[in-house]
Design an enzyme around this catalytic site. Structure first.
Site, mmCIF file in Angstrom:
data_model
loop_
_atom_site.group_PDB
_atom_site.id
_atom_site.type_symbol
_atom_site.label_atom_id
_atom_site.label_comp_id
_atom_site.label_asym_id
_atom_site.label_seq_id
_atom_site.Cartn_x
_atom_site.Cartn_y
_atom_site.Cartn_z
ATOM 1 N N SER A 138 0.863 -1.195 0.000
ATOM 2 C CA SER A 138 0.000 0.000 0.000
ATOM 3 C C SER A 138 0.891 1.234 0.000
ATOM 4 O O SER A 138 2.057 1.153 0.432
ATOM 5 C CB SER A 138 -0.857 -0.005 1.266
ATOM 6 O OG SER A 138 -1.451 1.255 1.484
ATOM 7 N N TYR A 151 -1.672 -1.461 10.599
ATOM 8 C CA TYR A 151 -1.840 -1.718 9.160
ATOM 9 C C TYR A 151 -0.649 -1.162 8.370
ATOM 10 O O TYR A 151 -0.045 -1.873 7.559
ATOM 11 C CB TYR A 151 -3.148 -1.101 8.662
ATOM 12 C CG TYR A 151 -3.324 -1.249 7.168
ATOM 13 C CD1 TYR A 151 -3.639 -2.481 6.611
ATOM 14 C CD2 TYR A 151 -3.136 -0.165 6.312
ATOM 15 C CE1 TYR A 151 -3.775 -2.636 5.237
ATOM 16 C CE2 TYR A 151 -3.275 -0.309 4.942
ATOM 17 C CZ TYR A 151 -3.594 -1.545 4.405
ATOM 18 O OH TYR A 151 -3.716 -1.688 3.049
HETATM 19 N N1 LIG Z 1 -8.731 -0.753 -1.114
HETATM 20 C C1 LIG Z 1 -7.718 0.029 -0.822
HETATM 21 O O1 LIG Z 1 -7.855 1.274 -0.705
HETATM 22 C C2 LIG Z 1 -6.326 -0.550 -0.665
HETATM 23 C C3 LIG Z 1 -5.235 0.332 -0.739
HETATM 24 C C4 LIG Z 1 -3.962 -0.187 -0.583
HETATM 25 C C5 LIG Z 1 -3.774 -1.552 -0.393
HETATM 26 N N2 LIG Z 1 -4.856 -2.369 -0.329
HETATM 27 C C6 LIG Z 1 -4.609 -3.803 -0.104
HETATM 28 O O2 LIG Z 1 -5.215 -4.541 -1.143
HETATM 29 C C7 LIG Z 1 -5.462 -5.873 -0.691
HETATM 30 C C8 LIG Z 1 -6.862 -6.287 -1.112
HETATM 31 O O3 LIG Z 1 -7.796 -5.482 -0.442
HETATM 32 P P1 LIG Z 1 -9.129 -4.930 -1.119
HETATM 33 O O4 LIG Z 1 -9.003 -3.457 -1.230
HETATM 34 O O5 LIG Z 1 -9.461 -5.709 -2.338
HETATM 35 O O6 LIG Z 1 -10.152 -5.198 0.086
HETATM 36 P P2 LIG Z 1 -11.472 -6.127 0.198
HETATM 37 O O7 LIG Z 1 -12.428 -5.771 -0.883
HETATM 38 O O8 LIG Z 1 -11.882 -5.956 1.617
HETATM 39 O O9 LIG Z 1 -10.926 -7.591 -0.054
HETATM 40 C C9 LIG Z 1 -10.148 -8.268 0.906
HETATM 41 C C10 LIG Z 1 -9.977 -9.718 0.489
HETATM 42 O O10 LIG Z 1 -9.197 -10.376 1.497
HETATM 43 C C11 LIG Z 1 -9.901 -11.545 1.923
HETATM 44 N N3 LIG Z 1 -9.654 -11.809 3.338
HETATM 45 C C12 LIG Z 1 -9.875 -10.974 4.385
HETATM 46 N N4 LIG Z 1 -9.620 -11.605 5.541
HETATM 47 C C13 LIG Z 1 -9.238 -12.867 5.214
HETATM 48 C C14 LIG Z 1 -8.850 -13.998 5.963
HETATM 49 N N5 LIG Z 1 -8.823 -13.977 7.299
HETATM 50 N N6 LIG Z 1 -8.539 -15.146 5.310
HETATM 51 C C15 LIG Z 1 -8.588 -15.194 3.959
HETATM 52 N N7 LIG Z 1 -8.932 -14.148 3.186
HETATM 53 C C16 LIG Z 1 -9.259 -13.000 3.801
HETATM 54 C C17 LIG Z 1 -11.375 -11.218 1.689
HETATM 55 O O11 LIG Z 1 -12.114 -12.424 1.473
HETATM 56 P P3 LIG Z 1 -13.084 -13.127 2.535
HETATM 57 O O12 LIG Z 1 -13.754 -12.046 3.331
HETATM 58 O O13 LIG Z 1 -13.995 -13.907 1.664
HETATM 59 O O14 LIG Z 1 -12.177 -13.994 3.352
HETATM 60 C C18 LIG Z 1 -11.307 -10.431 0.385
HETATM 61 O O15 LIG Z 1 -11.303 -11.289 -0.718
HETATM 62 C C19 LIG Z 1 -5.240 -5.859 0.823
HETATM 63 O O16 LIG Z 1 -3.986 -6.419 1.124
HETATM 64 C C20 LIG Z 1 -5.230 -4.367 1.163
HETATM 65 O O17 LIG Z 1 -4.447 -4.090 2.299
HETATM 66 C C21 LIG Z 1 -6.123 -1.905 -0.473
#
Ligand SMILES: NC(=O)c1ccc[n+]([C@@H]2O[C@H](COP(=O)([O-])OP(=O)(O)OC[C@H]3O[C@@H](n4cnc5c(N)ncnc54)[C@H](OP(=O)(O)O)[C@@H]3O)[C@@H](O)[C@H]2O)c1
Length: 258
Positions: A138, A151
């Site tokens: 991130s 985080y």
């Molecule tokens: N969105 C942003 O602004 C942003 C910015 C920078 C970095 N990121 C990073 O991008 C990555 C993806 O996030 P996203 O934005 O796509 O968020 P999201 O829509 O909340 O998706 C998170 C994913 O992680 C899975 N997950 C969560 N807890 C889990 C667990 N205990 N075991 C297995 N799977 C788990 C969830 O699936 P289930 O709930 O089905 O398990 C979901 O598929 C993360 O690493 C996040 O830190 C996001």
């Protein structure tokens, strides 16, 4: 045909990785907790692109999660050519007042599962002298973040770890890329209990497609790191280098206060 294993493939950026890679004819192993979401996605991609798509329902905060996933892919004789460590979550608020167990689960998911999966699949890639790993960090990795302290620290770990592995594994023909998105339109902020107006105050919101396109293009070019989202996010990650650390962290404390 190559095979990609994607963690956190049920929603957001991980799901978009799955859709993009399926469109470029890559077989998939989809990992997350939400069985229905994964199964529906697998069926859709199988029918649309005539691919092999496996689903592994697994909570990655369990300490033996990576072992179970690795054993499953080995038992099915699957060669993982691309490992995408994407699953992760954040938790907004003052560290002292947030739930302690949730912080431990965040470390387990954002750091331990990522390292463990990497440690299991990387040696096989090195042996084959082929393969790639994408770790999702991130822009929060580049400076401490008050109210998002654990985080941001986990993402700093992912950035440092991945860049070191990029250099170590180049001679083996294995690519390691760390992708650093800015705020992206997914379920992330809801899951993190973020006050609803804060992401907009901080930056513009990217679409997950932009993050995935930036990552796959950077991987093709053999890069170690990509800050997704253009000039604005580049400025956010580089400006802190020119100011005292106390100045930057104090500005962020005001910006991210609820
Ligand atoms: N969105 C942003 O602004 C942003 C910015 C920078 C970095 N990121 C990073 O991008 C990555 C993806 O996030 P996203 O934005 O796509 O968020 P999201 O829509 O909340 O998706 C998170 C994913 O992680 C899975 N997950 C969560 N807890 C889990 C667990 N205990 N075991 C297995 N799977 C788990 C969830 O699936 P289930 O709930 O089905 O398990 C979901 O598929 C993360 O690493 C996040 O830190 C996001």
């Amino acid at each position: 045909m190559s095979t990609a294993l994607i963690t956190g493939a049920s929603f957001g950026i991980g799901r978009t990785f799955a859709e993009k890679l399926a469109a470029s004819r890559t077989n998939l192993v989809l990992v997350a907790r939400s069985k229905d979401k994964l199964t529906q996605l697998a069926q859709k991609l199988q029918e649309q692109y005539k691919l092999e798509v496996e689903v592994i329902v697994q909570d990655l905060t369990e300490s033996d999660a990576a072992t179970k996933i690795f054993n499953t892919t080995q038992a099915k004789d699957l060669t993982i050519d691309l490992l995408i460590n994407n699953a992760g979550f954040g938790d907004y608020g003052e560290f002292a007042e947030r739930d302690g167990e949730r912080q431990m689960k965040m470390l387990q998911l954002n750091i331990v599962a990522l390292v463990d999966l990497t440690h299991k699949y990387l040696p096989l890639m090195r042996k084959r002298r082929r393969g790639s790993i994408i770790n999702v960090s991130s822009i929060a990795a580049f400076q401490p973040m008050p109210y998002f302290s654990v985080y941001a620290a986990t993402k700093a770990f992912v950035l440092s770890f991945s860049e070191a592995l990029w250099a170590e594994n180049k001679p083996y023909g294995v690519g390691v890329l760390v992708v650093c998105p800015g705020p992206t339109d997914t379920n992330f902020f809801v899951a993190a209990d973020f006050p609803t107006d804060l992401p907009n105050k901080a930056n513009s919101i990217a679409r997950p497609e932009e993050v995935v396109n930036d990552a796959l293009s950077a991987l093709d070019k053999g890069k170690s790191t990509v800050v997704s989202g253009g000039f604005f996010n580049q400025a956010i990650v580089n400006i802190p280098r020119f100011f005292p650390r106390e100045t930057i962290v104090s500005i962020l404390e005001k910006q991210f206060q609820a």
